[in-house]
Design an enzyme around this catalytic site. Structure first.
Site, PDB file in Angstrom:
ATOM      1  N   ASP A 490       9.568  33.609  49.359  1.00 48.53           N
ATOM      2  CA  ASP A 490      10.202  32.439  48.810  1.00 48.53           C
ATOM      3  C   ASP A 490      11.679  32.774  48.673  1.00 48.53           C
ATOM      4  O   ASP A 490      12.052  33.936  48.653  1.00 48.53           O
ATOM      5  CB  ASP A 490       9.578  32.165  47.438  1.00 48.53           C
ATOM      6  CG  ASP A 490       9.788  30.739  47.044  1.00 48.53           C
ATOM      7  OD1 ASP A 490      10.673  30.098  47.631  1.00 48.53           O
ATOM      8  OD2 ASP A 490       9.069  30.272  46.161  1.00 48.53           O
ATOM      9  N   ASP A 780      15.319  24.316  50.153  1.00 48.60           N
ATOM     10  CA  ASP A 780      16.680  23.821  50.354  1.00 48.60           C
ATOM     11  C   ASP A 780      16.803  23.014  51.642  1.00 48.60           C
ATOM     12  O   ASP A 780      15.901  22.953  52.448  1.00 48.60           O
ATOM     13  CB  ASP A 780      17.643  24.999  50.443  1.00 48.60           C
ATOM     14  CG  ASP A 780      17.728  25.734  49.133  1.00 48.60           C
ATOM     15  OD1 ASP A 780      17.544  25.073  48.106  1.00 48.60           O
ATOM     16  OD2 ASP A 780      17.947  26.955  49.160  1.00 48.60           O
TER      17      ASP A 780
END
Lengths: 1168, 420
Positions: A490, A780
């Site tokens: 992550d 993102d």
């Protein structure tokens, strides 16, 4: 302090697994044998729960490759679900079914408990009592297959026909293992009992006879009213009734529950707030769900004074939480003892099995069939022998089938030759039992404990900033760390620090991202005066001077927009300001506590620009705007959830206008923004967002809309319905939120920097050099992801990037196919040209991924992905803990991930020593140990087997039964464990300097079928040497079986220890002690056994040792046995040296070489 | 010879040495080596370490070392390692530094260089070839006379009916054999009987004995394992001593030796292990009910002598490891000259005919290696030869195909830049 005391013992030993799949064992092993590390910080079970339901990647082929995604998302607000504080509901619509609910009469434990037998508050984590210990412990121990094998063998041996060993000798191995385990279990259980006792006897004040009196925890009942003072721990799950705070807020620390150290807010309901339990009787009825293990969910309603009030997760405080910053809180116990959520989560760790072990099982099966073959040979030969001598058996002196002592002559111990064959088969199983190295499983466990000890104690993996050591939560996959091929990581909180810093803002289409950001003045930042004191935010934020000036003026539309923007930042969140004293009595700091670091950053930013949030209760917030204190009513709040990816708050202005502020990810925000209003601003903001994300910043978009009275009322009624619903409340609330959040006018966008952790680029580079493929998953934007990729050295300019970014299935297919062709071409080119400059990086966005995973394109994606060195997924598809190895980062924020992980550490960069150093060692050690154990046991069995061929196939053992039993317990057990824990093939420095050395594990160099067969061939030779040299030496001599048995025993034990000694790489004093100590221990044991006059072999060893032949024999055996191994080893070392060999030589001789060869020895740096 | 084991470890970067000196000195005329060193600990500037040591410095032999380290070292750190610095935080969980926990214990890391490989092969060859020759010559010096008599002592009328010959009470079982001494046999000459194809290691047989009963009178009825030779006629009050098949099948051929007309004294004392006669077989345990059953297995015992004096039994009870075995019958304490003729009068009592066993009588001298056995000589010569051969091979290999140790160009990623 006392409240730091952990919850009842076992809670900490096991992760909380609230998600549906968290505790399920991983079923995935990669088909090409790759190992995967999954890194994920702060994963929240509830988001997991949400996302698994929408997950579409459960197809087998995909799972089979262990590619698993987990949702992280950007979490801005507190968790999704039903937050309903601040609104008093006078009506409730839905009755909870009696079967689905428990009724708790407040302050009436008698009535509460009369119909339902609710669990009392005493807890019992101990498994056994004095009486049940023996049966239960034995029952549990025999769940293991290994023990069953022991047991069956031992039982077989008790049958008179089969008694090969004496009774005592045959029970000993099983008994010793059982005893050791039982003692360990008993000790653990005793500790649990002790901690239970302490826990149960803690005191809390409970309302009895209208007075709060001290009561032991174990006596607390559901329905009782409990008062908790500051820094006290909750004895059970309680629904708050009132607190010392006039608005009913209580702050709790849940560190004991999920490890998160920040304060959480819990609220008492308005209706119950004003009551002081001592004075006026509280009575009411709480209708709540049955006990469940979801620590983030709670649904109930409360009937009080004829009104119905709904209760949610923010109204309940769970056992184990500590009350902080609140003088007292009063609540009613709803779940007690084992029904508390904390105790329900008390489940075992997920069990995984390492790949080495899986492979090992294959060889165990081989060995088992080998065992069967040996036994078949023996029994068949025995049958033939009996057949051939059938006429002679009656009076043959060494058989004597007939018993003449009775009146009628009968067969003695003879069951017909068919049965005899069968019995000799079973007997040979008993004699050759250690062919299947059951002790290996126990050794492996011990070795893993030792390895874990060293990993935990490694000071290179100690994180000073968070003061955390490395944690080993799973104890059976240590060696997997040495074989990792893929890392799924992550981004936020794993690669990055998760310390957000506000950088830029775009407000109404104007970009405030000038170079002029600086700290303001020595004092730093904005501060306000409160009652003669200076209050300032705890964290300083760099500000844009132009924007600061604009925010301080109040006349034009521009500053109005800026006002709304910062108001949104300050208000639209779940941050709680906490005023902290400083050493200076005139100065106080405001600490913004919240669960999302993004929100904290935004609130600190707003404060720096003069919009300081100074108070938040359930009903209102107070914001100091440029020195002017303003109070806004918080009329409603829709918290963040991963579907909407935004949150909203409805503010009632002092002038009674109502506005809704929304903040969220750009993808979802632009859909609900009214573009007709100001298209230019929208366009400009989009451009700014793009530029922010391309330098790696996290962006958020803020919007706003005024609400008319009718709109508000409509919303309010639907919100009430939704928030008091007991079923599907979250879904209903989401629907309400979606209806509200539309036609917004765009206020602006913020950009937050999430800095990379220290050492991340270097770590990633090392990992890539070690040919580990790194996948990063981030929530993102794609540009942000790529930019972070560059800054973390995940992507380099030499890489060829394949970007997949599509909006339909068809185009996805197309670009996948193109990408595959490109990558194939590239790989061919590099192969041909011998130039490895270009490797492939795949960047794929979330939408495309959904399309691909939904369709049959998975295979192609997998093919492509496995060709790429780096895969970046700008995605939001869930990542579950399905990896072979789960590594959690105990970072800034929560430790939920740690709870569910196999290993946990403080910093991403520790992955490098973890994998390259410890993983490598663990793998090499374990691989060697397994092979050695196979060899060691098979050697002994074969020596026994050869002898059987010379005894008329009757399974006599020359080696005494005690030696047979002690062989794997005393004679040879310790060195293998010690070497398995301590031996090091290479130093840490070499392994860190040359990450390529990690390839040994990826290529399975320490344990593979070839090595297995080689070891077995060696074993065969050694057994032949060990057996036949004494045989020929003593052929036709007066040797007795005990003496030759002792010779064989010593020869085999010396042999296996010298074999081990030949492979030891680092000889510390411990290795010396264990190997030579074992040999000495064996000699002592043999001597002791031969000093027992009632054993047939009395004094054999002394007679033997006084003859020269014995010593010559021993020497001859040892040298002859080791020659082939030595020759092959030396030959391979010279002609086909493996990397490890060369590195080891370099380690030792580099100084010498450097001086003689003048620096030529410099190892080429990786050419990637 | 000076052997020095240098225990290297990677501590150098941990404890950079500030100063180190080794000065040879003489104390009372004896050579000593004094050493002084100061190291600097990486974590804490405050904990510099000073060490002084004095050790003997003889050219050969082990050396004794006396050393002193500054007392910052903790009491339990035997290896002279540093403790962590004063802790900055009171509750730091930082693992305490020790060489053990950091897996940096001093270690000897041997690498077998070509020199070592060749040296070890040569060493084995040098050790084994002479040893082989020694063994051969020892075996050569042993004089051994073996005579198989089970078939020769069977009258022609009973050929193929050895069973009935032995079992009959009326047959004459005396048999005379002569043999020639090939070389001088110096005393003591050992007389063995050799049985072939007799599975004294058969599981039924081996287990059929009671060691408790043999040792201790009070365990006379301990005959559980002895079936079917446990009690006389199945009567539990009449245990057989010694019980079991092993004792029951006691070998009972007898030999009488004479040289010309002179009878050779066969000494049957001390043919069993001392430990057996003294401890394992009781001096108060007398044979009882032995060979009184329906089926007589072999020799009988003198009921007036305790078991500890029945050395034939004791020898027999040491069950042989292999189906072809010898057991000591007695010793002759006089030399037998070459070409002398020895006459052996054999009482052929023992029944090996029914299971196809063979009986031999053996006269043998003894060398340091035991009896005659060429196996070791040949084996050692072979191993030595192989090692010599391997040494030559490895020399050739190292010369023809040298590989510098630790040469990075052999690393897989340097040989093949593409990696996998």
């Amino acid at each position: 302090m006392a409240s730091n005391r952990p919850l009842p013992g076992p809670f900490f030993r096991s992760p909380i697994s609230a998600g549906p799949d968290l505790s399920s064992p991983t079923s995935s092993k990669n088909s090409d044998g790759s190992q995967i590390v999954n890194l994920h910080p702060q994963q929240r079970p509830d988001t997991l729960q949400n996302s698994t339901s929408q997950q579409s990647i459960s197809s087998n082929s995909w799972r089979a490759n262990s590619v698993n995604f987990g949702s992280k998302g950007v979490h801005y607000g507190s968790r999704g679900g039903a937050g309903s504080e601040g609104f008093s509901m006078s009506m409730s619509r839905r009755e909870i079914n009696d079967e689905d609910a428990r009724l708790v009469y407040v302050n009436d434990p008698l009535k509460t408990n009369e119909r339902f037998e609710f669990a009392g508050n005493s807890i019992r984590t101990g498994k056994y009592s004095v009486l049940t210990f023996l049966p239960r412990n034995l029952f549990e121990q025999f769940h293991r297959v290994a023990y069953m094998y022991f047991l069956v063998i031992a039982i077989l041996n008790q049958l008179p026909q089969l008694a090969v060993f004496g009774r005592g000798a045959s029970i000993l191995p099983l008994a010793s293992v059982l005893l050791v385990t039982a003692v360990k279990d008993a000790y653990e259980d005793w500790r649990r009992h002790r901690s239970d006792r302490i826990e149960n006897n803690r005191m809390s004040s409970v309302l009895m006879n209208d007075r709060f009196q001290e009561k032991k925890w174990k006596d607390i009942q559901v329905g009782e009213v409990i008062k908790i003072l500051a820094n006290e721990t909750m004895p059970c799950d309680i629904v708050l009734l009132s607190t010392s705070d006039p608005t009913g807020v209580a702050y709790v620390q849940t560190i004991n529950l999920d490890g998160e150290s920040n304060l959480k807010t819990r609220y008492a309901k308005q209706e119950t707030l004003p009551r002081i339990p001592e004075k006026d009787m509280i009575s009411g009825l709480i209708n709540c769900e049955k006990p469940n293990r979801n620590i983030y969910g709670f649904q109930a309603n409360m009937e009080i004074d004829g009104k119905r009030v709904s209760l949610g997760p923010s109204n309940i405080v769970l056992r184990g939480c500590v009350l902080k910053n609140t003088d007292w809180a009063v609540g009613v116990a709803v779940y007690a003892g084992r029904e508390t959520k904390a105790m329900l989560n008390n489940s075992g760790a997920p069990s995984k099995r390492s790949r080495l072990e899986t492979h090992m099982n294959r060889e165990i099966i081989l060995l088992s069939s080998f065992l069967v073959v040996l036994c078949t040979i023996v029994s068949a030969c025995a049958g033939v022998w009996l057949r051939r001598h059938r006429d002679e058996l009656d009076i043959m002196p060494f058989y004597r089938r007939k018993d003449y002592s009775k009146q009628e002559v009968e067969n003695y111990k003879y069951y017909g030759w068919g049965m005899e064959i069968f019995f000799s088969f079973l007997m040979s199983v008993i004699v050759f039992q250690i062919m299947i190295p059951i002790s290996l499983y126990i050794s492996m466990e011990l070795v893993r404990v030792g390895q874990a000890y060293f990993m935990i104690r490694d000071d290179k993996m100690f994180d000073a900033t968070s003061n955390t050591r490395f944690q080993c939560r799973a104890l059976n996959i240590n060696e997997d760390l040495g074989q990792i091929k893929y890392i799924f990581s992550d981004k936020t909180g794993t690669l990055t620090e998760n310390k957000m810093e506000f950088q830029f803002a775009s407000i109404s289409g104007v970009n405030y991202s000038g170079e002029k950001t600086e700290f303001l003045g020595e004092e730093g930042g904005y501060s306000i005066q409160v009652e003669g004191q200076v209050w300032r935010p705890k964290m300083k934020v760099q500000v844009d001077r132009e924007l600061l000036q604009l925010s301080q003026t109040r006349n034009d539309t521009k500053s109005k927009e800026i006002y709304d923007f910062f108001l949104a930042l300050a208000a639209c969140n779940t941050i709680v300001p906490i005023v902290v004293n400083t050493s200076d009595p005139t100065e106080k700091l405001i600490d913004y506590q919240g669960e999302s670091p993004d929100e904290q950053a935004l609130v600190y930013a707003a404060a720096a620009y003069g919009f300081m949030l100074i108070e938040r209760t359930s009903g209102h917030i107070v914001i100091d705007i440029q020195g002017e204190r303003q109070r806004f009513n918080v009329l409603g709040m829709h918290e963040f959830d991963s579907d909407r990816k935004r949150m909203s708050v409805i503010l009632g202005y002092p002038d009674s206008t109502v506005k809704v502020f929304v903040k969220g990810a750009d993808t979802t925000m632009f859909k609900i923004i009214d573009k007709s209003l100001n298209l230019d601003v929208v366009k400009a903001t989009e451009t700014h967002l793009h530029s922010y994300s391309s330098i790696g910043l996290r962006t958020l978009v803020v919007g706003m809309r005024g609400l008319s009275i009718s709109e508000f009322e409509q919303w309010q009624s639907s919100y009430e319905i939704a928030s008091t619903a007991l079923m599907g409340r979250a879904g209903l609330l989401r629907k309400v939120a979606i209806n509200l959040e539309n036609n917004l006018s765009l206020l602006g966008a913020s950009a937050i920097e999430d800095r990379l952790q220290k050492g991340v680029p270097e770590a990633i580079e090392s990992l890539r050099t070690a040919s580990i493929k790194v996948w990063v998953l981030t929530g993102d934007k794609q540009e942000t992801a790529i930019s972070i990729g560059y800054s973390s050295k995940l992507l380099t300019s030499k890489m060829v990037q394949i970007i997949i970014n599509n909006n339909s299935k068809v185009s996805c297919r197309k670009s996948l196919e193109d990408a595959l062709i490109t990558s194939r071409k590239l790989i061919n080119v590099t192969r041909a040209s011998d130039d490895d400059a270009s490797s492939v990086a795949l960047i794929i966005d979330g939408t495309s991924l959904v399309y691909i995973l939904d369709s049959e394109l998975e295979e192609q994606l997998f093919e492509l992905a496995s060709k790429c060195a780096v895969v970046l997924c700008a995605n939001d598809v869930s990542m579950i803990q399905m990896a072979d190895v789960g590594v959690g980062l105990s970072g800034q924020e929560g430790r939920q991930a740690v709870m569910a992980s196999d290993f946990a550490m403080g910093q991403f960069r520790f992955l490098v020593p973890l994998l390259l150093v410890h993983g490598h060692w663990n793998y090499q050690r374990m691989g060697y140990m397994i092979l050695y154990n196979f060899y060691r046991n098979a050697l002994f069995v074969l020596v026994l087997f050869w002898y059987v061929l010379f005894t008329g196939f009757t399974l006599t053992t020359a080696i005494t039964e005690w030696s047979s039993v002690l062989y794997s317990i005393i004679y040879t057990a310790i060195p293998t464990i010690v070497i398995g824990i301590l031996d090091k093939d290479l130093s840490r420095r070499s392994l860190m300097t040359y990450p390529q050395l990690y390839g040994a594990g990826q290529r399975q160099e320490s344990y593979n079928a070839k090595l297995f067969w080689l070891t077995m061939a060696d074993m065969l030779w050694q057994s032949v040497v060990a057996f036949f040299i004494p045989l020929f030496a003593y052929w036709k001599s007066e040797i007795d079986s005990s003496s030759i048995g002792d010779l064989w025993t010593l020869a085999v034990v010396f042999m296996v220890n010298i074999h081990l000694a030949m492979d030891v790489i680092r000889w510390t004093w411990i290795s010396h002690a264990s190997i030579w100590g074992s040999i000495i221990a064996t000699c002592i044991c043999v001597i002791v056994i031969d000093a027992v006059p009632v054993l047939p072999g009395y004094w054999a060893i002394f007679n033997l040792a006084s003859s020269g032949l014995f010593w010559i024999c021993l020497l001859g055996i040892l040298v002859t046995a080791m020659i082939p191994r030595f020759v092959i080893k030396m030959f391979m070392q010279h002609c086909k040296p493996c990397d490890i060999q060369i590195a080891r030589e370099a380690e030792k001789f580099s100084n010498r070489m450097e001086s003689t060869r003048n620096g030529e020895i410099e190892m080429n740096p990786p050419q990637r | 010879m000076k052997l020095s084991l240098k225990l290297e470890d990677q501590q150098q970067n941990q404890n950079p040495i500030l100063f180190k000196a080794k000065i040879p000195i003489a104390v009372f005329g004896l050579p000593f080596l004094s050493a002084f060193s100061a190291t600097h600990h990486h974590a804490a500037a405050a904990s510099d370490k000073l060490s002084l040591s004095l050790r003997t410095h003889f050219p050969t032999g082990p050396s004794l070392k006396l050393s002193y380290n500054t007392p910052t070292t903790t009491a339990n750190s035997g290896a002279g390692k540093m403790d962590t610095s004063p802790k900055p935080k009171s509750k730091s969980k930082k693992p305490k530094y020790s060489r053990f926990t950091q897996q940096e214990l001093p270690a000897w890391k041997p690498i077998l260089t070509p020199g070592w490989v060749i040296a070890s092969f040569v060493a084995v060859a040098i050790l084994f070839i002479p040893a082989g020759l020694l063994c051969l010559s020892a075996s050569e010096r042993v004089v051994e006379i073996v005579d198989r008599y089970d078939d020769e002592c069977l009258p022609d009328s009973y050929s193929n009916k050895g069973d009935s010959f032995i079992q009959s009470k009326d047959t004459n079982k005396t048999c005379v054999r002569t043999m020639k001494v090939p070389r001088k046999m110096t005393a003591p000459v050992f007389i063995y009987y050799q049985l072939d194809n007799f599975y004294q290691n058969h599981r039924r047989y081996v287990k059929s004995r009671s060691d408790k009963q043999l040792r201790d009178r009070s365990y006379a009825d301990e005959t559980r394992d002895c079936k079917p030779e446990d009690n006389l006629d199945g009567d539990e009050n009449e245990p057989i001593i010694p019980c079991g098949l092993v004792a029951w099948s006691l070998f009972n051929d007898t030999y009488k030796l004479s040289k010309g007309n002179k009878v050779l004294d066969i000494n049957k004392k001390d043919i069993a292990w001392k430990s057996d006669t003294e401890i394992k077989f009781g001096s108060d345990v007398y044979p009882k009910n032995f060979q009184k059953g329906e089926l007589i297995g072999g020799g009988e015992l003198d009921e007036t002598k305790p078991l500890s004096e029945q050395e034939d039994l004791i020898v027999w009870m040491r069950t042989a490891a292999l189906p072809n075995f010898r057991k000591l019958y007695g010793k002759i304490y006089s030399d037998l000259e070459a070409n002398e003729t020895i006459t052996i009068v054999i009482q052929n009592n023992y029944n090996t005919y029914e299971f196809g066993g063979e009986k031999r009588v053996v006269l043998s001298t003894m060398s340091w290696l035991g009896g005659k056995n060429d196996f070791f000589g040949i084996a050692f010569l072979t191993i030595g030869g192989i090692c010599l051969f391997m040494a030559i091979n490895f020399i050739l290999l190292y010369v023809c195909k040298p590989r510098p140790l630790g040469d990075p160009s052999y690393l897989s990623w340097n040989r093949n830049p593409n990696g996998l």
